[in-house]
Structures are given as structure tokens and as C-alpha cells.
Design a protein around this motif. Structure first.
Motif, short mmCIF file in Angstrom:
data_model
loop_
_atom_site.label_atom_id
_atom_site.label_comp_id
_atom_site.label_asym_id
_atom_site.label_seq_id
_atom_site.Cartn_x
_atom_site.Cartn_y
_atom_site.Cartn_z
N LEU A 1 -8.88 -11.06 17.58
CA LEU A 1 -9.83 -10.85 17.01
C LEU A 1 -9.39 -9.51 16.35
O LEU A 1 -8.82 -8.34 16.66
CB LEU A 1 -10.94 -10.92 18.07
CG LEU A 1 -11.23 -12.15 18.40
CD1 LEU A 1 -9.92 -12.09 20.67
CD2 LEU A 1 -12.87 -11.85 19.09
N ALA A 2 -10.42 -9.11 15.35
CA ALA A 2 -10.66 -7.90 14.62
C ALA A 2 -12.37 -7.72 14.59
O ALA A 2 -12.84 -8.75 13.74
CB ALA A 2 -9.95 -7.85 13.07
N VAL A 3 -13.07 -6.69 14.66
CA VAL A 3 -13.88 -6.55 13.81
C VAL A 3 -13.97 -5.45 12.96
O VAL A 3 -13.51 -4.52 13.00
CB VAL A 3 -15.24 -5.60 15.52
CG1 VAL A 3 -16.82 -5.29 15.26
CG2 VAL A 3 -14.17 -6.61 16.61
N MET A 4 -14.85 -6.44 12.45
CA MET A 4 -15.23 -5.26 10.57
C MET A 4 -15.91 -4.48 10.43
O MET A 4 -17.23 -4.95 10.16
CB MET A 4 -14.39 -6.08 9.17
CG MET A 4 -14.57 -5.60 7.96
SD MET A 4 -12.54 -4.44 8.05
CE MET A 4 -13.34 -3.75 6.10
N ALA B 1 -5.07 -7.96 9.49
CA ALA B 1 -3.86 -8.56 9.40
C ALA B 1 -3.44 -9.57 9.82
O ALA B 1 -2.93 -11.12 9.16
CB ALA B 1 -2.10 -8.31 8.81
N ASP B 2 -3.55 -10.05 11.28
CA ASP B 2 -2.68 -10.56 12.98
C ASP B 2 -4.45 -11.52 12.97
O ASP B 2 -3.97 -12.38 14.00
CB ASP B 2 -2.46 -10.27 13.05
CG ASP B 2 -1.11 -9.69 12.82
OD1 ASP B 2 -0.40 -9.82 11.69
OD2 ASP B 2 -0.97 -8.45 13.48
N ALA B 3 -5.54 -11.21 12.53
CA ALA B 3 -6.10 -11.48 13.60
C ALA B 3 -7.42 -13.26 13.26
O ALA B 3 -6.96 -13.30 12.03
CB ALA B 3 -8.14 -10.72 12.98
N GLU B 4 -7.13 -13.43 14.49
CA GLU B 4 -7.74 -15.52 14.11
C GLU B 4 -9.65 -15.75 13.67
O GLU B 4 -9.21 -16.46 13.38
CB GLU B 4 -6.60 -15.80 14.97
CG GLU B 4 -5.12 -16.22 15.21
CD GLU B 4 -5.27 -16.24 16.98
OE1 GLU B 4 -5.16 -17.47 16.46
OE2 GLU B 4 -4.71 -15.93 17.25
N LEU B 5 -9.26 -14.20 14.70
CA LEU B 5 -11.14 -14.23 14.45
C LEU B 5 -11.40 -13.32 13.95
O LEU B 5 -11.55 -11.91 14.24
CB LEU B 5 -11.39 -15.05 15.97
CG LEU B 5 -12.86 -14.56 16.07
CD1 LEU B 5 -13.46 -16.12 15.14
CD2 LEU B 5 -13.82 -15.02 17.50
N VAL B 6 -12.57 -13.09 12.90
CA VAL B 6 -12.89 -11.85 12.56
C VAL B 6 -14.55 -11.86 12.48
O VAL B 6 -15.24 -12.60 12.37
CB VAL B 6 -12.45 -11.55 10.82
CG1 VAL B 6 -13.23 -10.35 10.25
CG2 VAL B 6 -11.58 -11.31 10.88
N LEU B 7 -14.88 -10.80 13.11
CA LEU B 7 -16.40 -10.38 13.42
C LEU B 7 -16.68 -9.03 12.49
O LEU B 7 -16.34 -8.25 12.64
CB LEU B 7 -16.91 -10.06 15.13
CG LEU B 7 -16.31 -10.91 16.67
CD1 LEU B 7 -17.20 -10.02 17.27
CD2 LEU B 7 -16.48 -12.16 16.53
N PHE B 8 -17.25 -9.64 11.47
CA PHE B 8 -17.82 -9.19 10.15
C PHE B 8 -19.20 -8.70 10.43
O PHE B 8 -20.14 -9.09 10.24
CB PHE B 8 -18.00 -9.77 9.05
CG PHE B 8 -18.05 -9.40 7.21
CD1 PHE B 8 -16.80 -8.59 6.72
CD2 PHE B 8 -19.37 -9.01 7.14
CE1 PHE B 8 -16.92 -7.74 5.64
CE2 PHE B 8 -19.18 -8.71 5.63
CZ PHE B 8 -18.37 -8.11 5.36
N CYS B 9 -19.61 -7.28 10.75
CA CYS B 9 -20.38 -6.49 11.07
C CYS B 9 -20.65 -5.23 10.82
O CYS B 9 -20.93 -3.65 11.20
CB CYS B 9 -19.90 -5.77 12.48
SG CYS B 9 -19.18 -6.67 14.07
#
Length: 297
Positions: free
Chosen positions: A3-6, A66-74
Motif C-alpha cells: 500500500l501507499a498513501v499519497m 511505484a510498487d503499490a497495489e493499493l493507493v489511498l489518495f488523501c
């Protein structure tokens, strides 16, 4: 699932912190001051009277996605297009994007920039950043998520982190409901500089909130959106649930940051103008917050 949090602000750090604490692989993408603090001693997650130091990955550019399968756009609503363009080259083709934002049109706006589906999420939580890499939870935390091809995975992931979440075909309707709540509270909390519990007891405030809700209901109806019959009760009841909470608009003004008022009361005003529905109370609140932004900049 990686996961990544933007947007490592209060919302992003809270949910990213809970997910990382449950063992998920999480990268927070945010400003250098937060990234530096988190690298040094972990993300400070304050909730339920306890403080936790959570190890979590950090990055200061969209390359961290780059590797995130799920991105939380915050990110803030006003930054949707700009940040969306920055992250587009770094997204995996199979990445699922969840918009954890205020307002009703962010997912649609982000879809245009990215050229791919974006899942709208209605976020019900009270949080604030109290220092670099330090988030404090004040209440709630449940999510209403639009449908995607990864529903089961996402619900399992959030459930393991103790996050109450459900999938709904009417996430946009829920976002409209949240918009009404924000229109009733955000500007008034910012202009009075008071938390919800004290603010609502001021003479005349409840009447103004009632007017805001009725204007929002009229605009929603003209837009083909049906709000819950108990919308007003839900709005007025929030102060008792979160008496110590300052609105995000109040927090932004206090820190000299741009607010999201253009996408809250301002959105209702624009939509009302488009549909021929008068919105004088929302217009006044929007104007006063914009004036306060200018005077504090």
C-alpha cells in the motif's frame, strides 16, 4: 498487498498508521518534515489516550508509489489534478486507487487526470496533525467504499487493521451526505475558532446550520441526489459525538494553510448557480472563509 498513501496529512497518516500497525506494507508519501520525523522515531499515532510509535515507510515524491497495489489518495481537494498528474507515471497498471477526500467530485476529477477508474470513499473520522509525523485521533474512523474488483481484499485488509469498512453502490450519495455535514460545521468552526460542542451552543448557530442543510438539500434534489430524511438530525447530533473537534477548515486557517472551502460550501454555491437554486447562507460562509484566508496569508 503493498500500500501507499499519497498525502501524509491527518487522514493519510491515521489510516496508513493503522494499516502499518497491523502488519501491512505501507509507504507514506508526504512533506519532508513529516518524512524526516517518521524516519527518526516512527509515525506517532495517538488514539484512545495512548501513543504508539509505528514503523512505516516514507517517501517525499510520487516515485514512492511505484510498487503499490493499493493507493489511498488523501490530498486536499484543490490539489487533486496537480498531484494526480505527478503520480500518474509511477502507478502500476493494476493499482487500485481509493479517493479518501472531502467533496463529491474528487474521484471523477482524478479519473480524468489518470485515465483510469478511481474508487470514491466516504471517510468518517476526526483527526489532526499535532506535529511532524504525529497524528491524533478524536473520533470515529469508519469508511464507506465504492465497488471495485478488489472488494474482498480491501475489506479484509482494513478489517485486520481494526478499520470498520463496507462497500456500497451509493458511495457518491454518502459523499453528498458528508458534504452537507462539512458545509454545516467547517466554516462555522473556523470562523468562531471553536470546537463543535462549544460552537453549537452559541446563540443563532443552530439556526444557521439548519439553513445550510436546507440549501444543500435543495441543491442535491435539483442534482438528482436524495439525501437521508434524517439528514438534519445527523448534522446536529455530530456536535455531541465530537464535542472537542475543530473542523479541518479551522485547523487549516490556524496554520495559515489554504482550506478546502471551495470544494465544500463553495461547491454548493457553484452547483446551486448551475441548477438555479439560491444558496445565500452557503455563499456568505464561503465568502467569509475566503476573506479569512486572505487576511491570514
Amino acid at each position: 498487498m503493498k500500500l501507499a498513501v499519497m498525502g501524509a496529512g491527518a487522514i493519510g497518516c491515521f489510516y496508513g498508521g493503522l494499516l502499518a500497525r497491523s502488519g501491512a506494507s505501507v509507504t507514506l508519501v508526504g512533506r519532508a518534515q513529516h518524512a524526516d520525523a517518521i524516519r527518526e522515531r516512527g509515525l506517532l499515532l495517538e488514539m484512545g489516550g495512548e501513543r504508539h510509535s509505528v514503523p512505516v515507510g516514507v517517501a517525499t515524491s510520487a516515485a514512492g508509489l511505484a510498487d503499490a497495489e493499493l493507493v489511498l489518495f488523501c490530498v486536499k481537494s484543490g490539489d487533486t489534478e496537480k498531484v494526480g498528474a505527478e503520480m500518474a507515471p509511477h502507478l502500476r497498471p493494476d493499482a487500485t486507487i481509493l479517493s479518501f477526500q472531502n467533496g463529491v467530485d474528487n474521484a471523477a476529477r482524478l479519473e480524468v487526470v489518470l485515465g483510469r477508474p478511481v474508487v470514491p470513499v466516504a471517510v468518517y473520522v476526526a483527526t489532526e496533525m499535532v506535529g511532524p509525523g504525529h497524528v491524533r485521533h478524536h473520533g470515529r474512523g469508519d469508511l464507506l467504499i465504492g465497488p471495485s474488483g478488489r472488494n474482498e481484499e480491501i475489506l479484509a485488509l482494513f478489517g485486520a487493521a481494526g478499520i470498520a469498512a463496507q462497500v456500497s453502490e451509493n458511495a457518491i450519495g454518502a459523499l453528498w451526505g458528508k458534504l452537507v455535514v462539512n458545509c454545516a460545521y467547517n466554516a462555522l468552526s473556523a470562523l468562531t475558532r471553536l470546537p463543535y460542542g462549544r460552537m453549537i451552543r452559541l446563540e443563532g448557530v443552530e439556526a444557521v446550520m439548519r439553513d445550510v442543510v436546507e440549501e444543500c438539500r435543495a441543491v442535491a434534489q435539483a442534482a438528482g441526489v436524495t439525501l437521508p430524511a434524517d439528514m438534519l438530525d445527523s448534522v446536529l447530533g455530530l456536535a455531541a459525538m465530537m464535542p472537542a473537534q475543530f473542523s479541518s477548515t479551522a485547523q487549516d486557517l490556524r496554520r495559515g494553510k489554504p482550506t478546502e472551502i471551495d470544494h465544500l460550501n463553495g461547491f454548493v454555491v457553484r452547483k446551486g448557480t448551475e441548477l438555479g437554486v439560491p444558496t445565500p447562507v452557503n455563499r456568505l460562509l464561503h465568502t467569509l472563509v475566503k476573506a479569512a484566508e486572505t487576511s491570514r496569508s
